[in-house]
Design a protein around this motif. Structure first.
Motif, PDB file in Angstrom:
ATOM      1  N   ALA A   1      41.308 -32.065 -20.039  1.00 23.30           N
ATOM      2  CA  ALA A   1      40.173 -32.120 -20.956  1.00 23.30           C
ATOM      3  C   ALA A   1      39.815 -33.565 -21.274  1.00 23.30           C
ATOM      4  O   ALA A   1      38.632 -33.924 -21.354  1.00 23.30           O
ATOM      5  N   VAL A   2      40.833 -34.410 -21.451  1.00 27.74           N
ATOM      6  CA  VAL A   2      40.571 -35.830 -21.699  1.00 27.74           C
ATOM      7  C   VAL A   2      39.839 -36.438 -20.511  1.00 27.74           C
ATOM      8  O   VAL A   2      38.893 -37.216 -20.676  1.00 27.74           O
ATOM      9  N   GLY A   3      40.257 -36.083 -19.296  1.00 30.77           N
ATOM     10  CA  GLY A   3      39.573 -36.586 -18.114  1.00 30.77           C
ATOM     11  C   GLY A   3      38.118 -36.164 -18.048  1.00 30.77           C
ATOM     12  O   GLY A   3      37.240 -36.952 -17.675  1.00 30.77           O
ATOM     13  N   MET A   4      37.837 -34.928 -18.433  1.00 29.35           N
ATOM     14  CA  MET A   4      36.450 -34.457 -18.449  1.00 29.35           C
ATOM     15  C   MET A   4      35.632 -35.216 -19.486  1.00 29.35           C
ATOM     16  O   MET A   4      34.481 -35.597 -19.236  1.00 29.35           O
ATOM     17  N   ALA A   5      36.225 -35.439 -20.649  1.00 32.04           N
ATOM     18  CA  ALA A   5      35.520 -36.179 -21.696  1.00 32.04           C
ATOM     19  C   ALA A   5      35.279 -37.624 -21.277  1.00 32.04           C
ATOM     20  O   ALA A   5      34.229 -38.215 -21.575  1.00 32.04           O
ATOM     21  N   LEU A   6      36.250 -38.212 -20.580  1.00 32.59           N
ATOM     22  CA  LEU A   6      36.069 -39.569 -20.059  1.00 32.59           C
ATOM     23  C   LEU A   6      34.915 -39.607 -19.066  1.00 32.59           C
ATOM     24  O   LEU A   6      34.061 -40.510 -19.108  1.00 32.59           O
TER      25      LEU A   6
ATOM     26  N   SER B   1      46.845 -39.987 -27.239  1.00 36.89           N
ATOM     27  CA  SER B   1      46.820 -41.408 -27.577  1.00 36.89           C
ATOM     28  C   SER B   1      45.728 -42.118 -26.782  1.00 36.89           C
ATOM     29  O   SER B   1      44.975 -42.942 -27.319  1.00 36.89           O
ATOM     30  N   PHE B   2      45.630 -41.791 -25.502  1.00 35.59           N
ATOM     31  CA  PHE B   2      44.588 -42.377 -24.649  1.00 35.59           C
ATOM     32  C   PHE B   2      43.196 -42.001 -25.160  1.00 35.59           C
ATOM     33  O   PHE B   2      42.294 -42.837 -25.236  1.00 35.59           O
TER      34      PHE B   2
ATOM     35  N   GLU C   1      52.283 -42.302 -16.868  1.00 32.47           N
ATOM     36  CA  GLU C   1      52.040 -41.780 -15.522  1.00 32.47           C
ATOM     37  C   GLU C   1      51.672 -40.297 -15.521  1.00 32.47           C
ATOM     38  O   GLU C   1      50.767 -39.877 -14.786  1.00 32.47           O
ATOM     39  N   LEU C   2      52.371 -39.503 -16.303  1.00 30.38           N
ATOM     40  CA  LEU C   2      52.092 -38.064 -16.341  1.00 30.38           C
ATOM     41  C   LEU C   2      50.692 -37.817 -16.893  1.00 30.38           C
ATOM     42  O   LEU C   2      49.891 -37.079 -16.306  1.00 30.38           O
ATOM     43  N   GLY C   3      50.389 -38.452 -18.022  1.00 26.20           N
ATOM     44  CA  GLY C   3      49.069 -38.300 -18.610  1.00 26.20           C
ATOM     45  C   GLY C   3      47.977 -38.835 -17.709  1.00 26.20           C
ATOM     46  O   GLY C   3      46.895 -38.235 -17.583  1.00 26.20           O
ATOM     47  N   MET C   4      48.231 -39.965 -17.072  1.00 31.68           N
ATOM     48  CA  MET C   4      47.252 -40.553 -16.159  1.00 31.68           C
ATOM     49  C   MET C   4      46.828 -39.560 -15.084  1.00 31.68           C
ATOM     50  O   MET C   4      45.627 -39.405 -14.793  1.00 31.68           O
ATOM     51  N   THR C   5      47.791 -38.881 -14.499  1.00 32.71           N
ATOM     52  CA  THR C   5      47.487 -37.976 -13.391  1.00 32.71           C
ATOM     53  C   THR C   5      46.710 -36.762 -13.875  1.00 32.71           C
ATOM     54  O   THR C   5      45.779 -36.296 -13.199  1.00 32.71           O
ATOM     55  N   ALA C   6      47.051 -36.257 -15.050  1.00 31.63           N
ATOM     56  CA  ALA C   6      46.289 -35.137 -15.613  1.00 31.63           C
ATOM     57  C   ALA C   6      44.861 -35.563 -15.923  1.00 31.63           C
ATOM     58  O   ALA C   6      43.905 -34.820 -15.650  1.00 31.63           O
ATOM     59  N   ILE C   7      44.688 -36.748 -16.493  1.00 28.63           N
ATOM     60  CA  ILE C   7      43.348 -37.252 -16.810  1.00 28.63           C
ATOM     61  C   ILE C   7      42.546 -37.426 -15.528  1.00 28.63           C
ATOM     62  O   ILE C   7      41.356 -37.061 -15.459  1.00 28.63           O
TER      63      ILE C   7
END
Length: 664
Positions: free
Chosen positions: A126-131, A171-172, A413-419
């Motif tokens: 969801a964060v990636g979509m919002a980005l 956090s991101f 790293e984990l969050g980065m890949t999901a984003i």
């Protein structure tokens, strides 16, 4: 608005969800029963979406991070009329080949925006979509023309917030002020083992305030209007993402199970389903039966969504007339096939003739591509300069500069890949994520989702072997190549020089439904002859045998290809006819036809050896039980790289000696 009709519409979600789980005798009824009012309010009154066009560019997104509640999502898709998802599909919940699998699957069920189930993953996507929305809006919107102007809603539960990924991605999101991200927290204080108090007592609201979120709360999760008011308040906030804690009761409406852990993940039972109908005053006894008035109500809501897209299309048509160049550029962003032309561009395939680390070559290729592919964005987990993934001359993505193309993910790293997965799910952008290869262990769960969803994520993974050197075994990857090669639908590409690195990038950019991991060296590698486009086939003959028939097939990847060539020279001086095969990508080689595979690796040649500074486990198919393995099956050590390659036998002389001893 008829309040009784709306109440029945909410209960339709509950009843269908309970009936699905009961018929399957498997599933999770607790969340749908408690969260149905949240889902209804969002889909009926807060989201702009059109079931007739689920891929509308400017639709609001809804991600069910708590993917075990999939029956609720399928109920919504059915009631709103998405595709042909009919009652029979709901009756086949969790059954073989159905459109209603146990957890939502992207590309499998129309209207599902992301594959969810691993808790917390949906938050990251969801964060990636919002980005992506924020970036595209900054690039394309003009005054009076909000081409990109949509929200991303994500529904999570206690489990999602316990998983560490939630802290990384939230956090991101707060740091980058993704103010069109709205997190809906189904707060029922229950997990599988019982009350959350046994393991989860933090003040979640304060935590999200610390992340930089606007924090709101709704005390009665059965009050859609209160939920709606909170969402409107979230939409009004410009500058912060919003987190709405909504107090619900798991298993609502079932007296024997309401508020209890037993409501989470087991069918309610025939008597409890009957009790649910009674407590909700549901008018129909038959399973999967919904009053016609409820269907009509949902279809009317769907027509409203179609109307919203109609008005957006009118605006977009005017936008195209006023800004034709921008419209053409936007259409190019959505052209998945644009990188294909690189195959015929001579400049892209020119050799520099310089010995370099493949990470450095990759960085040069990336910066050659950035102007040709303006929709390519990405970043690293705080290692951009080391990974060589910084786009030169481009600004950094941030709250103040959302049009920037360099993403600073921080040490996540984990969050980065999901984003990054979420960026691709949004559409319109291509992206890459980078870190040291050994830390792909942190990326793995989300890379698995990349493969499962068919997302062409590009992972730039540098410092690929014991060549890391002085940092020692904690930073020297050994088993990671095998781990990634074991993933279905994943291309693991370890190039040996500049030309193979160019091939790797071309392969990654032209892949539409398979992610690619680029495994790149820290140390300089020599310039090789005869490398090039043949690497696109995954494995190819780099040096043909001297005689009519090979006495030995010698396979290698990455930095060990030059070692293999030198070892072959030593053996040929002794009269051994050696064929050297570079196999930068086993996965692509497996996609070739059998004739080609046997042309490269003739079955008649039994003597086979592999040289790779990684685990031997992924080479058995090619080398065989009696083959010679010059590999790393233990951890490395802390020392200069050259000393380590000598210590572990990755020199031409040591390789030749080992092959001679084992095979010849």
């Amino acid at each position: 608005m008829n309040e009784q009709l709306e109440k029945t519409a909410v209960n339709a979600i509950r009843i269908l969800s309970a009936d699905m789980v009961q018929k399957a005798n498997s599933g999770h009824p607790g969340l749908p029963l408690g969260a149905a009012p949240i889902a209804y309010e969002v889909w009926a009154h807060q989201m702009k979406h059109n079931p007739e066009n689920p891929n509308w560019m400017n639709r609001d997104r809804f991600i069910l991070s708590a993917g075990h509640g999939s029956s609720m999502l399928y109920s919504l898709l059915h009631l709103f009329g998405y595709g042909d998802l009919g009652i029979e599909d709901l009756k086949n919940f969790r059954q073989l080949d159905s459109l209603t699998p146990g957890h939502p699957e992207y590309r499998h069920t129309i209207g599902v925006e992301a594959t969810t189930g691993p808790l917390g993953a949906g938050l990251g996507m969801a964060v990636g979509m919002a980005l992506a929305e924020k970036h595209l809006a900054a690039r394309f919107n003009r005054e009076g023309y909000p081409v990109f102007d949509h929200y991303t809603f994500v529904l999570c539960g206690d489990g999602c917030l316990m998983e560490g990924i939630s802290s990384e991605v939230m956090s991101f999101a707060g740091t980058n002020q993704l103010d069109k991200l709205i997190v809906l927290y189904d707060s029922n204080s229950i997990t599988i083992e019982g009350s959350t108090d046994i393991a989860f007592t933090e003040n979640v609201g304060k935590r999200f305030e610390a992340f930089g979120f606007q924090v709101l709360s709704v005390e009665d999760g059965n009050d859609p209007k209160a939920i709606g008011r909170a969402i409107e308040q979230a939409k009004a906030e410009k500058g912060k993402p919003s987190f709405i804690e909504i107090k619900t009761k798991i298993g609502f409406g079932v007296p024997e199970k309401e508020g209890k852990a037993c409501a989470h993940g087991e069918p309610l039972g025939v008597e409890n389903v009957k009790a649910l109908r009674e407590s909700l005053d549901w008018p129909l006894e038959e399973a999967f039966a919904v009053p016609d008035a409820v269907y009509e109500h949902y279809h009317a809501l769907a027509r409203q969504g179609a109307g919203k897209e109609y008005f957006w299309k009118q605006m977009f048509e005017e936008y195209g007339e006023k800004y034709p160049e921008l419209k053409a550029k936007l259409e190019a962003y959505y052209d998945e096939n644009s990188p294909i032309s690189l195959l015929d561009e001579e400049g892209f395939w020119e050799r520099s003739g310089k010995a370099e680390a493949t990470r450095s070559i990759s960085g040069k290729v990336l910066n050659e591509l950035k102007d040709r592919l303006p929709n390519l964005i990405g970043g690293s987990a705080d290692l951009g300069p080391s990974n060589k993934t910084v786009l030169s001359g481009e600004t950094d993505f941030s709250a103040m500069c959302p049009q920037g193309r360099n993403i600073h993910y921080g040490v996540r790293e984990l969050g980065m890949t999901a984003i990054a997965n979420g960026i691709l799910l949004h559409g319109g952008l291509r992206t890459y994520a980078a870190t040291f290869f050994v830390f792909v262990d942190y990326m793995k769960p989300m890379l698995r989702l990349s493969s499962l969803m068919g997302l062409p994520l590009i992972s730039v993974l540098t410092h690929d072997s014991i060549g890391v050197g002085e940092d020692g075994p904690t930073h020297e990857p050994v088993e990671q190549l095998t781990m990634l090669r074991a993933l279905p639908n994943m291309h693991v590409f370890r190039p040996a020089d500049e030309m193979e690195t160019r091939a790797a990038w071309y392969s990654a950019l032209t892949s539409l439904k398979t992610p690619t991991c680029l495994i790149l060296s820290r140390q300089n590698l020599p310039v090789l002859e005869n490398t090039g486009k043949d690497a696109l086939r995954g494995g190819y003959i780099l040096k043909k045998e001297a005689g009519e028939k090979a006495d030995l097939l010698l396979l290698a990847t990455g930095s060990e290809v030059s070692v293999a060539l030198d070892a072959a020279s030593i053996l040929e001086q002794e009269g051994v006819s050696v064929r050297v095969v570079s196999m930068p990508c086993q996965d692509l080689f497996e996609e070739q036809d059998q004739d080609y595979q046997e042309f490269v690796l003739p079955p008649s040649v039994a003597n086979r050896a592999v040289i790779e500074a990684g685990s031997s486990m992924s080479w058995g198919k090619y080398v065989g039980v009696n083959g010679c393995y010059i590999t790393m099956d233990g951890f490395g050590a802390s020392a200069p790289a050259a000393q380590l390659f000598e210590k572990y036998g990755f020199t031409a002389k040591a390789a030749a000696d080992r092959i001679r001893e084992k095979l010849l």
